[in-house]
Design a protein around this motif. Sequence first.
Motif, PDB file in Angstrom:
ATOM      1  N   TYR B 419       0.831  -1.205   0.000  1.00 11.34           N
ATOM      2  CA  TYR B 419       0.000   0.000   0.000  1.00 11.34           C
ATOM      3  C   TYR B 419       0.865   1.255   0.000  1.00 11.34           C
ATOM      4  O   TYR B 419       2.077   1.194   0.199  1.00 11.34           O
ATOM      5  CB  TYR B 419      -0.896   0.023   1.243  1.00 11.34           C
ATOM      6  N   ASP B 420       0.185   2.385  -0.138  1.00 10.21           N
ATOM      7  CA  ASP B 420       0.871   3.649   0.063  1.00 10.21           C
ATOM      8  C   ASP B 420       1.383   3.651   1.511  1.00 10.21           C
ATOM      9  O   ASP B 420       0.589   3.547   2.455  1.00 10.21           O
ATOM     10  CB  ASP B 420      -0.112   4.807  -0.162  1.00 10.21           C
ATOM     11  N   LEU B 421       2.691   3.767   1.657  1.00 10.60           N
ATOM     12  CA  LEU B 421       3.294   3.513   2.965  1.00 10.60           C
ATOM     13  C   LEU B 421       2.820   4.499   4.031  1.00 10.60           C
ATOM     14  O   LEU B 421       2.523   4.112   5.171  1.00 10.60           O
ATOM     15  CB  LEU B 421       4.825   3.559   2.834  1.00 10.60           C
ATOM     16  N   ALA B 422       2.740   5.771   3.654  1.00  9.12           N
ATOM     17  CA  ALA B 422       2.325   6.784   4.640  1.00  9.12           C
ATOM     18  C   ALA B 422       0.911   6.502   5.122  1.00  9.12           C
ATOM     19  O   ALA B 422       0.619   6.560   6.324  1.00  9.12           O
ATOM     20  CB  ALA B 422       2.417   8.166   4.017  1.00  9.12           C
ATOM     21  N   TRP B 423       0.025   6.150   4.179  1.00  7.52           N
ATOM     22  CA  TRP B 423      -1.360   5.849   4.551  1.00  7.52           C
ATOM     23  C   TRP B 423      -1.403   4.610   5.460  1.00  7.52           C
ATOM     24  O   TRP B 423      -2.124   4.586   6.459  1.00  7.52           O
ATOM     25  CB  TRP B 423      -2.185   5.596   3.290  1.00  7.52           C
ATOM     26  N   HIS B 424      -0.628   3.588   5.085  1.00  6.36           N
ATOM     27  CA  HIS B 424      -0.635   2.344   5.860  1.00  6.36           C
ATOM     28  C   HIS B 424      -0.189   2.603   7.300  1.00  6.36           C
ATOM     29  O   HIS B 424      -0.780   2.110   8.261  1.00  6.36           O
ATOM     30  CB  HIS B 424       0.281   1.318   5.179  1.00  6.36           C
ATOM     31  N   LEU B 425       0.858   3.415   7.440  1.00  9.35           N
ATOM     32  CA  LEU B 425       1.357   3.735   8.785  1.00  9.35           C
ATOM     33  C   LEU B 425       0.330   4.555   9.560  1.00  9.35           C
ATOM     34  O   LEU B 425       0.054   4.288  10.734  1.00  9.35           O
ATOM     35  CB  LEU B 425       2.669   4.513   8.676  1.00  9.35           C
ATOM     36  N   ASP B 426      -0.233   5.571   8.865  1.00  9.09           N
ATOM     37  CA  ASP B 426      -1.201   6.441   9.551  1.00  9.09           C
ATOM     38  C   ASP B 426      -2.410   5.665  10.054  1.00  9.09           C
ATOM     39  O   ASP B 426      -2.981   5.986  11.091  1.00  9.09           O
ATOM     40  CB  ASP B 426      -1.686   7.553   8.606  1.00  9.09           C
ATOM     41  N   SER B 427      -2.802   4.630   9.285  1.00  8.69           N
ATOM     42  CA  SER B 427      -4.052   3.955   9.628  1.00  8.69           C
ATOM     43  C   SER B 427      -3.861   2.771  10.569  1.00  8.69           C
ATOM     44  O   SER B 427      -4.846   2.192  11.012  1.00  8.69           O
ATOM     45  CB  SER B 427      -4.758   3.490   8.341  1.00  8.69           C
ATOM     46  N   SER B 428      -2.613   2.399  10.867  1.00  6.24           N
ATOM     47  CA  SER B 428      -2.484   1.176  11.676  1.00  6.24           C
ATOM     48  C   SER B 428      -1.409   1.207  12.757  1.00  6.24           C
ATOM     49  O   SER B 428      -1.485   0.423  13.701  1.00  6.24           O
ATOM     50  CB  SER B 428      -2.200  -0.018  10.750  1.00  6.24           C
ATOM     51  N   LEU B 429      -0.421   2.080  12.657  1.00  4.44           N
ATOM     52  CA  LEU B 429       0.731   1.952  13.560  1.00  4.44           C
ATOM     53  C   LEU B 429       0.338   2.075  15.038  1.00  4.44           C
ATOM     54  O   LEU B 429       0.804   1.293  15.871  1.00  4.44           O
ATOM     55  CB  LEU B 429       1.805   2.994  13.204  1.00  4.44           C
ATOM     56  N   VAL B 430      -0.519   3.047  15.353  1.00  2.00           N
ATOM     57  CA  VAL B 430      -0.861   3.223  16.774  1.00  2.00           C
ATOM     58  C   VAL B 430      -1.545   1.965  17.335  1.00  2.00           C
ATOM     59  O   VAL B 430      -1.344   1.600  18.495  1.00  2.00           O
ATOM     60  CB  VAL B 430      -1.748   4.475  17.005  1.00  2.00           C
ATOM     61  N   ARG B 431      -2.321   1.291  16.482  1.00  2.00           N
ATOM     62  CA  ARG B 431      -3.003   0.083  16.969  1.00  2.00           C
ATOM     63  C   ARG B 431      -2.016  -1.059  17.178  1.00  2.00           C
ATOM     64  O   ARG B 431      -2.145  -1.834  18.113  1.00  2.00           O
ATOM     65  CB  ARG B 431      -4.116  -0.324  15.996  1.00  2.00           C
ATOM     66  N   LEU B 432      -1.024  -1.143  16.283  1.00  2.00           N
ATOM     67  CA  LEU B 432      -0.013  -2.196  16.456  1.00  2.00           C
ATOM     68  C   LEU B 432       0.780  -1.959  17.743  1.00  2.00           C
ATOM     69  O   LEU B 432       1.108  -2.905  18.479  1.00  2.00           O
ATOM     70  CB  LEU B 432       0.937  -2.239  15.259  1.00  2.00           C
ATOM     71  N   LEU B 433       1.089  -0.703  18.006  1.00  3.11           N
ATOM     72  CA  LEU B 433       1.836  -0.406  19.238  1.00  3.11           C
ATOM     73  C   LEU B 433       0.989  -0.736  20.462  1.00  3.11           C
ATOM     74  O   LEU B 433       1.507  -1.211  21.482  1.00  3.11           O
ATOM     75  CB  LEU B 433       2.278   1.060  19.246  1.00  3.11           C
ATOM     76  N   MET B 434      -0.331  -0.492  20.331  1.00  6.53           N
ATOM     77  CA  MET B 434      -1.208  -0.819  21.464  1.00  6.53           C
ATOM     78  C   MET B 434      -1.265  -2.328  21.708  1.00  6.53           C
ATOM     79  O   MET B 434      -1.393  -2.780  22.848  1.00  6.53           O
ATOM     80  CB  MET B 434      -2.612  -0.254  21.200  1.00  6.53           C
ATOM     81  N   GLN B 435      -1.148  -3.119  20.634  1.00  5.23           N
ATOM     82  CA  GLN B 435      -1.185  -4.584  20.811  1.00  5.23           C
ATOM     83  C   GLN B 435      -0.060  -5.069  21.734  1.00  5.23           C
ATOM     84  O   GLN B 435      -0.262  -5.987  22.531  1.00  5.23           O
ATOM     85  CB  GLN B 435      -1.030  -5.270  19.440  1.00  5.23           C
ATOM     86  N   VAL B 436       1.117  -4.467  21.602  1.00  2.83           N
ATOM     87  CA  VAL B 436       2.250  -4.955  22.401  1.00  2.83           C
ATOM     88  C   VAL B 436       2.451  -4.146  23.685  1.00  2.83           C
ATOM     89  O   VAL B 436       3.339  -4.474  24.480  1.00  2.83           O
ATOM     90  CB  VAL B 436       3.568  -4.971  21.579  1.00  2.83           C
ATOM     91  N   TRP B 437       1.635  -3.112  23.889  1.00  2.72           N
ATOM     92  CA  TRP B 437       1.800  -2.281  25.082  1.00  2.72           C
ATOM     93  C   TRP B 437       1.644  -3.078  26.381  1.00  2.72           C
ATOM     94  O   TRP B 437       2.455  -2.920  27.302  1.00  2.72           O
ATOM     95  CB  TRP B 437       0.840  -1.083  25.009  1.00  2.72           C
ATOM     96  N   PRO B 438       0.635  -3.964  26.519  1.00  4.83           N
ATOM     97  CA  PRO B 438       0.556  -4.745  27.764  1.00  4.83           C
ATOM     98  C   PRO B 438       1.823  -5.575  28.025  1.00  4.83           C
ATOM     99  O   PRO B 438       2.268  -5.687  29.172  1.00  4.83           O
ATOM    100  CB  PRO B 438      -0.666  -5.648  27.546  1.00  4.83           C
ATOM    101  N   VAL B 439       2.418  -6.140  26.964  1.00  2.00           N
ATOM    102  CA  VAL B 439       3.664  -6.903  27.144  1.00  2.00           C
ATOM    103  C   VAL B 439       4.791  -5.960  27.584  1.00  2.00           C
ATOM    104  O   VAL B 439       5.614  -6.308  28.442  1.00  2.00           O
ATOM    105  CB  VAL B 439       4.050  -7.645  25.840  1.00  2.00           C
ATOM    106  N   ALA B 440       4.801  -4.744  27.029  1.00  2.00           N
ATOM    107  CA  ALA B 440       5.828  -3.772  27.418  1.00  2.00           C
ATOM    108  C   ALA B 440       5.680  -3.381  28.893  1.00  2.00           C
ATOM    109  O   ALA B 440       6.677  -3.265  29.617  1.00  2.00           O
ATOM    110  CB  ALA B 440       5.730  -2.535  26.520  1.00  2.00           C
ATOM    111  N   VAL B 441       4.440  -3.198  29.336  1.00  4.66           N
ATOM    112  CA  VAL B 441       4.218  -2.853  30.752  1.00  4.66           C
ATOM    113  C   VAL B 441       4.629  -4.020  31.649  1.00  4.66           C
ATOM    114  O   VAL B 441       5.222  -3.827  32.720  1.00  4.66           O
ATOM    115  CB  VAL B 441       2.732  -2.452  31.001  1.00  4.66           C
ATOM    116  N   PHE B 442       4.323  -5.243  31.182  1.00  7.06           N
ATOM    117  CA  PHE B 442       4.742  -6.443  31.935  1.00  7.06           C
ATOM    118  C   PHE B 442       6.265  -6.470  32.078  1.00  7.06           C
ATOM    119  O   PHE B 442       6.803  -6.715  33.165  1.00  7.06           O
ATOM    120  CB  PHE B 442       4.233  -7.687  31.192  1.00  7.06           C
TER     121      PHE B 442
END
Lengths: 137, 474
Positions: B419-442
């Motif tokens: 995909y258009d890389l900027a669009w792909h990042l804008d639409s998903s990166l924060v959610r991907l970071l949220m997926q691993v946030w509980p593991v990071a807090v652990f």
Amino acid sequence: MPFWRILTLLLVVAVAGINLWRTAGDGLRTLRHPVADPVMAQEQRFAALRRTLLERGISGTAGYFADVPKEKVFAGFATVSEYYQMQYALAPLVLDLNTEHHPWAVANFRTAAAMPPGFKVVQDFGQGVFLLQQAAP
Amino acid sequence: MMSAVSSLFAVAFAWLIGALLTGLLWPRRGEAALVLSVGAGVGLGVTSLIFFFASLVSANPFPVAFAAELLLSCSLLFLWLRKRRTLPPALVAPAQPARSWLGALVRWTFVAACALALFSTVAAWRVEPYGSWDGWALWNMKARFLYRGGSAGYSQMVQPPLTWTHPDYPLLVPASVARSWAYTGSDSPFATGLVATVFGVATLGLLVAGVHRLRNRLIALTGGLVLLGTPFFVRFSSNEHADIPVGFFMLAATVLLGIARDEGDRGVLFLAGLATGLAAWTKNEGLLFCVVLGLVFSTTQLVTKRWRNLPPLLGGLALALLPVLWFKFALAPPNDIMAGQHADGLAKLADWSRHQIILKAWWRDLPKFGEWYSLPFLVMLLHLLGPVRGWFDRRTVVTGAILLLMLAGYYTVYLLSPYDLAWHLDSSLVRLLMQVWPVAVFLWCLLAVRAGPAAAQTSPAESPAGSPPSGQSA
């Protein structure tokens, strides 16, 4: 526990508390000044159409007409929202932008758009919602 | 009102099945918080698989799924009742800091935080009863196809006009919601919000119970506060995205690997494998997690020469992953990212401008993905200051490796994105970071309280020969 670690632990707790307090504040504000949920509004708008589809046994795939040509449905947020919301409301009926292959179609007009040629209105549900059927050639 | 009660019953029944399965595989008595937290996700995952396969074979999947669930729950209850008499007692709790004003302050702040989070959740339900954009347009849409469409629901869902709904996405969340609707008899918004919220609650419970088990209560509650103090987590826990559920399974597998002792605990390892497979049944990122966890676990077993631990983990993984792979290869259309790969993959990897775009987006989104009003990173880092001795025990290394490899995996997926890389990042990166946030807090919790030889976490009778006790209060 050393003083430094107690202090930093308290800071972690305080920062978390501030964040959560403000999150709850946002929740309170939205409850005090509610904005109508567009999905819920569309559910109500399409409810009569869905009942009619069920009564008539219309299933599978139907065509979808909007105010804009099919090439432009995905071009704007408003038009794509309308399309997705109608698809959500009418599932498991599949709405196809390529209308020519399907005997039935639904129309979702927000403006006084001209009825698509080759289709006749079967029922008008008001608010720009129509059930259409392909006219016999 | 009746639909709310039925939804509660549907979710509670799934939870019961998960808790019984977890309890059956748990090696000790008296760790109810962990068993219930893991059981919530496992139960919803297993029952979603049952419902999905029932919907493939029956126009009315509810009776088929309910009969299967009833049979499963009775069998699990019978086996659990037989086994629990023979279970050894719980491990001796880790050394706790003496009761103090600090402990009381953190405890009561945590209670107040839970109340505020509950209020925010109810507010979110009221404002967006059908969930936010991805909630209704992807996940609940698919749930409607499964619930309303009967045995034709799935084939309708993958029709070509609906490619924008990503028909290859795994179906744990939609099948769980459809199952709740089937119990209720109507597609009430309450059921969707309830399923989403249970995953949020289970994530919090698992983090707190896991850290409490491995370190101490003070840091466990503080970790819970960090998670609750992440506005994006609280909002996402109720708005029906699948990122919180997949984050739950990532955390569950990581915590369970930490809890499993070096010898034995095959049941816990089996559960870790099951949670990993269920992550793949939740979102495509879960498939990446399967690879990462498999890689990390195999490496640790290779280093420690404990190959006997691999079969139980692989068994659990296979149990959940085989239906997912069957779904992926036999039913679902190809994934859009995989289908978009051409011979230019290597060129993309070497394209420095793509690296720049991704790094810029990560730099932009890392401080804000949690939608914080006040950033927690600095104070979290300050709390870690001190000697690094004791940091690098098995658990911190495994958890850190999982976290880093997941982030590296996300980075590579962006590099190869069609995909258009900027669009792909804008639409998903924060959610991907949220997926691993509980593991990071652990991981932060594990690092905040160093492991050390002085802590006697296992009772003498339980302590496996040659395995060092672990975890200690500061």
